[in-house]
Design a protein around this motif. Structure first.
Motif, mmCIF file in Angstrom:
data_model
loop_
_atom_site.group_PDB
_atom_site.id
_atom_site.type_symbol
_atom_site.label_atom_id
_atom_site.label_comp_id
_atom_site.label_asym_id
_atom_site.label_seq_id
_atom_site.Cartn_x
_atom_site.Cartn_y
_atom_site.Cartn_z
ATOM 1 N N ARG A 92 0.922 -1.151 0.031
ATOM 2 C CA ARG A 92 -0.307 0.317 -0.114
ATOM 3 C C ARG A 92 1.120 1.816 -0.160
ATOM 4 N NH1 ARG A 92 -5.040 1.218 1.179
ATOM 5 N NH2 ARG A 92 -5.307 3.185 2.388
ATOM 6 N N LEU A 93 0.853 2.200 -1.042
ATOM 7 C CA LEU A 93 1.269 3.282 -1.156
ATOM 8 C C LEU A 93 0.838 4.336 -0.622
ATOM 9 C CD1 LEU A 93 1.645 3.522 -4.875
ATOM 10 C CD2 LEU A 93 3.044 2.948 -3.838
ATOM 11 N N GLY A 94 1.934 5.059 0.622
ATOM 12 C CA GLY A 94 1.797 6.006 1.634
ATOM 13 C C GLY A 94 1.556 7.734 1.095
ATOM 14 N N PRO A 95 1.066 8.623 1.476
ATOM 15 C CA PRO A 95 1.436 9.715 0.467
ATOM 16 C C PRO A 95 3.093 10.109 0.382
ATOM 17 C CG PRO A 95 0.259 10.063 2.747
ATOM 18 C CD PRO A 95 0.432 7.896 2.884
ATOM 19 N N LEU A 96 3.102 11.059 -0.709
ATOM 20 C CA LEU A 96 3.816 11.935 -1.764
ATOM 21 C C LEU A 96 4.924 12.392 -0.365
ATOM 22 C CD1 LEU A 96 3.829 12.401 -5.500
ATOM 23 C CD2 LEU A 96 4.868 10.354 -3.993
ATOM 24 N N GLN A 97 5.823 12.672 -0.427
ATOM 25 C CA GLN A 97 6.131 13.353 0.709
ATOM 26 C C GLN A 97 7.186 14.738 -0.268
ATOM 27 O OE1 GLN A 97 7.576 13.539 4.207
ATOM 28 N NE2 GLN A 97 5.995 11.075 3.750
ATOM 29 N N PRO A 98 7.116 15.546 0.084
ATOM 30 C CA PRO A 98 7.360 17.100 -0.065
ATOM 31 C C PRO A 98 8.502 17.093 -0.979
ATOM 32 C CG PRO A 98 6.891 17.489 1.530
ATOM 33 C CD PRO A 98 6.640 16.488 2.022
ATOM 34 N N GLY A 99 8.664 17.216 -2.264
ATOM 35 C CA GLY A 99 9.984 17.442 -3.410
ATOM 36 C C GLY A 99 9.914 15.941 -4.060
ATOM 37 N N SER A 100 9.095 14.667 -4.031
ATOM 38 C CA SER A 100 9.164 13.301 -4.166
ATOM 39 C C SER A 100 8.748 13.153 -5.444
ATOM 40 C CB SER A 100 9.787 12.276 -3.304
ATOM 41 O OG SER A 100 8.016 12.299 -2.220
ATOM 42 N N VAL A 101 8.842 11.830 -6.231
ATOM 43 C CA VAL A 101 7.922 11.592 -7.047
ATOM 44 C C VAL A 101 7.666 10.098 -7.205
ATOM 45 C CG1 VAL A 101 8.221 13.391 -8.756
ATOM 46 C CG2 VAL A 101 9.942 11.566 -9.274
ATOM 47 N N VAL A 102 6.775 9.433 -7.392
ATOM 48 C CA VAL A 102 7.488 7.194 -7.991
ATOM 49 C C VAL A 102 6.640 7.996 -9.144
ATOM 50 C CG1 VAL A 102 5.805 6.032 -7.547
ATOM 51 C CG2 VAL A 102 5.676 7.809 -5.537
ATOM 52 N N ARG A 103 7.955 6.119 -9.401
ATOM 53 C CA ARG A 103 7.745 6.152 -10.802
ATOM 54 C C ARG A 103 6.552 5.630 -11.269
ATOM 55 N NH1 ARG A 103 7.547 4.936 -15.660
ATOM 56 N NH2 ARG A 103 9.207 3.669 -16.721
ATOM 57 N N THR A 104 5.866 5.650 -12.033
ATOM 58 C CA THR A 104 5.010 4.516 -12.424
ATOM 59 C C THR A 104 4.406 4.316 -13.718
ATOM 60 O OG1 THR A 104 2.164 5.071 -12.611
ATOM 61 C CG2 THR A 104 3.010 7.103 -13.170
ATOM 62 N N THR A 105 3.623 3.038 -13.933
ATOM 63 C CA THR A 105 2.917 3.041 -15.364
ATOM 64 C C THR A 105 1.642 3.101 -15.504
ATOM 65 O OG1 THR A 105 2.994 0.541 -14.623
ATOM 66 C CG2 THR A 105 5.091 1.218 -15.004
ATOM 67 N N ILE A 106 1.628 2.390 -17.013
ATOM 68 C CA ILE A 106 -0.505 2.640 -17.140
ATOM 69 C C ILE A 106 -1.221 1.492 -15.857
ATOM 70 C CG2 ILE A 106 0.312 1.050 -19.369
ATOM 71 C CD1 ILE A 106 -1.991 3.104 -20.532
ATOM 72 N N SER A 107 -2.118 2.302 -15.596
ATOM 73 C CA SER A 107 -2.941 1.350 -14.704
ATOM 74 C C SER A 107 -2.395 1.674 -13.437
ATOM 75 C CB SER A 107 -3.076 0.217 -15.477
ATOM 76 O OG SER A 107 -4.185 0.936 -16.557
ATOM 77 N N SER A 108 -1.364 1.417 -13.154
ATOM 78 C CA SER A 108 -0.542 1.541 -12.120
ATOM 79 C C SER A 108 -1.092 2.727 -10.385
ATOM 80 C CB SER A 108 0.638 1.843 -11.478
ATOM 81 O OG SER A 108 2.032 0.523 -12.926
ATOM 82 N N PRO A 109 -1.533 2.591 -9.352
ATOM 83 C CA PRO A 109 -1.803 2.861 -8.538
ATOM 84 C C PRO A 109 -1.453 3.976 -8.114
ATOM 85 C CG PRO A 109 -1.481 0.877 -7.483
ATOM 86 C CD PRO A 109 -1.346 0.981 -8.935
ATOM 87 N N HIS A 110 -2.159 5.607 -7.789
ATOM 88 C CA HIS A 110 -1.332 6.779 -7.626
ATOM 89 C C HIS A 110 -0.734 6.962 -6.024
ATOM 90 C CE1 HIS A 110 -1.182 9.497 -10.868
ATOM 91 N NE2 HIS A 110 -0.455 8.202 -11.208
#
Length: 478
Positions: free
Chosen positions: A118-136
Motif C-alpha cells: 500500500r502506497l503512502g502519501p508522497l513526501q514534499p519534493g518527491s515523485v513515484v515512477r509509475t506505469t499505465i493503470s498503476s495505483p497512485h
C-alpha cells in the motif's frame, strides 16, 4: 432412452416406426400443410414467426461465451479503477499550482513503486515512477509523461522536466472513471463479440457469471432412396457446403449420417438428439411424397412451405416438428424447426444463407434486444446476412420470372469507396452454373430481380454479404 447414450444403429433396432406418432405429437387429423409456392419475403416471415424463442442459461465468464447474446442486463460488481491511477507511463507528482514549468524540479528524488504494498502519501519534493493503470499515492494529482522527463544527477536520483504541459489532474484516472460501481456494461440483446475485448471487460468489472441465450446446435442429416456415385458426390458436397456455413457462423453441429425417406427412425432419432434445428439434404432419388408423409403423419409435423419462387434453391422446405420437452416439463412440448435443402452445393449454400441463418440467429437471441430501435434502427442486429448496395462490374442476365440470388465476389474500391460485385463465372458472362469452381471465392449473394434482358454494368443492386470484403482497385465511371 437418452439421446446421448444411444447410437443411430441402436435406435433403428430398439424403436419401432409404428410407435413413433404416439410419442411425438399432435393428432394426425391436424395435418393440413400448405404446398403453395411462396415469395422469398413470405417464406422469411413464416420462418421468423415459427422459429421458437431462445432459451436463457447462466454460464461462467470464459471465452466460451464469445459469440453469445446477452439475455439479461449486466452490471459491474465494483468500480474500475478502485483508486487514483496513472493513464500513462511516467512520474506521479503532487502539483500545488495549476501547472509546473519545465526544467529541473527542486528537491525531487525518484522513488520506486512497489505495487504489492500500500502506497503512502508522497513526501514534499518527491515523485513515484509509475506505469499505465498503476495505483497512485493518495495525494498524487498529476503525471509527467515518461517521454517528457529523464533522470539525472548522482545515481539518477533527480528528475528533469522537459515540458510545460504538466497540468493538475493530467493523465490521472479517478476512481470509477473507467467503470462506475453498479453501472450497466451490457444490455439484453448485446453480442459478446470476439473483437473489442468484451470478455476482458466482464472480467475487469468483476462479473463471474452472466445469463446468455443458449447457442443453437444443428443436426445435419442426408436422405436418399437410391444412392449412386453421382448423387453421393452431390450429397457429400452439399453437406460440406452447409457444414462450412455453420462453422463460419460459429454454430455447433452434429452429423447425423444418411437416412431413407421411408425410414422413420432416423428422423425421430435426429429429433431426440441434443439439437435445436434439423438440416436435411434430400437428393433427387428421394420419394418426395414419402418424405413429406413422414414429417406430417409419422412425426406429427407441419410443412409450412416446400417451394419458394426464386432461383436457385426453389425446392426448399420448411417445417416444424413437435418434440416432447422432457428437459422442460413446464412447457411439455416444443417445436423444432426443420429445413430440407436441395441436393446441390450452390443451391444448398444459397438456401442456408437466405433461410436457415435467420432462424439460427433468432434461436441465438439476436432478436431479443430491449433497446428501443425506432429512432436508432442501426442499433438492432438484423437477422440473416447483412444487406448492402453494390455496383455491377459487368452485365448480369436476368430471369424473366424469378428473382435470382447470384453468387458473386464483392470488393471495396480503394478509389471511390464503393462496393463492386463480379460474378463467380470466370468468363464474366453472369451465367451461374450449378457448382462453378469460382463459387469457393464468393462472399455475397447478388439479388437480381426478375426482368427481361440483363442487369446493366454500373447498375446499383442489393446484395447479401456472406463473408469479409477485401479491398481492390476496381472503379467504374458511368
Amino acid at each position: 432412452m437418452p439421446a446421448d447414450s444411444v447410437t443411430i444403429q441402436q435406435y433403428r433396432t430398439d424403436y419401432a416406426p409404428g410407435d413413433l406418432s404416439s410419442t411425438v405429437g399432435l393428432p394426425q387429423s391436424c395435418r393440413t400443410s400448405s404446398s403453395t409456392i411462396l415469395s422469398v419475403d413470405e417464406a422469411l416471415r413464416i420462418i421468423n414467426d415459427q422459429t421458437p424463442k431462445p432459451v436463457a442459461v447462466e454460464t461462467s465468464v470464459t471465452t466460451s461465451v464469445i459469440g453469445s447474446v446477452i439475455a439479461e442486463d449486466v452490471y459491474s460488481a465494483g468500480m474500475v479503477p478502485t483508486c487514483h491511477a496513472s493513464a500513462v507511463d511516467g512520474y506521479a507528482i503532487t502539483v500545488e499550482e495549476r501547472t509546473i514549468t519545465k526544467g529541473d524540479l527542486p528537491r525531487i528524488s525518484s522513488v520506486n513503486t512497489n505495487a504489492s504494498e500500500r502506497l503512502g502519501p508522497l513526501q514534499p519534493g518527491s515523485v513515484v515512477r509509475t506505469t499505465i493503470s498503476s495505483p497512485h499515492p493518495p495525494n498524487a494529482n498529476a503525471v509527467i509523461r515518461i517521454e517528457d522527463a529523464y533522470q539525472v544527477g548522482p545515481e539518477k536520483g533527480l528528475v528533469k522536466n522537459l515540458t510545460d504541459d504538466t497540468i493538475l489532474g493530467k493523465d490521472v484516472r479517478a476512481p470509477g472513471s473507467y467503470i462506475a460501481e453498479k453501472s450497466q456494461i451490457f444490455a439484453r440483446g448485446d453480442i459478446i463479440s470476439s473483437v473489442g475485448g468484451a470478455v476482458s471487460l466482464l472480467a475487469m468489472a468483476g462479473v463471474p457469471t452472466i445469463k446468455v441465450f443458449e447457442k443453437p446446435r444443428v443436426g445435419v442429416l442426408s436422405i436418399s432412396d437410391g444412392i449412386t456415385e453421382y448423387t453421393r458426390q452431390l450429397s457429400d458436397a452439399s453437406r460440406l457446403a452447409v457444414i462450412s456455413g455453420l462453422v463460419s457462423c460459429g454454430f455447433e453441429f452434429e452429423d447425423l449420417g444418411v437416412a431413407h425417406s421411408t425410414s422413420h427412425c432416423e428422423l425421430e432419432y435426429a429429433l431426440r438428439t441434443r439439437t435445436h434445428l434439423i438440416l436435411i439434404i434430400k437428393d433427387i432419388s428421394t420419394n418426395d411424397q414419402d418424405f413429406k408423409s413422414t414429417i406430417e403423419w409419422t412425426l406429427g409435423g407441419f410443412i409450412h412451405f416446400d417451394q419458394v419462387h426464386m432461383k436457385p434453391s426453389r425446392q426448399t422446405l420448411f417445417a416444424t416438428i413437435p418434440v416432447n420437452a422432457t428437459e422442460n416439463p413446464l412447457t411439455g412440448q416444443i417445436l423444432r424447426p426443420l429445413f430440407s435443402l436441395p441436393n446441390d452445393p450452390t443451391s444448398a449454400l444459397v438456401a442456408f444463407n437466405l433461410f436457415v441463418l435467420p432462424s439460427l440467429n433468432k434461436l441465438s437471441g439476436l432478436d431479443e434486444s430491449y433497446t428501443n430501435t425506432a429512432a436508432k434502427p442501426w442499433a438492432k442486429p438484423q437477422l440473416g446476412l447483412p444487406r448492402v448496395a453494390v455496383v455491377l462490374t459487368h452485365h448480369f442476365p436476368l430471369d424473366p420470372k424469378k428473382t435470382d440470388y447470384h453468387l458473386a465476389v464483392v470488393t471495396g474500391s480503394r478509389s471511390d469507396a464503393r462496393l463492386y460485385a463480379t460474378s463467380i463465372n470466370a468468363k464474366n458472362t453472369g451465367a451461374q452454373g450449378s457448382y462453378a469452381t469460382g463459387s469457393v471465392k464468393a462472399n455475397a449473394l447478388i439479388i437480381l430481380r426478375a426482368g427481361r434482358g440483363v442487369g446493366i454494368k454500373g447498375e446499383i443492386v442489393e446484395a447479401l454479404l456472406m463473408g469479409p470484403v477485401h479491398g481492390s482497385d476496381v472503379r467504374l465511371i458511368c
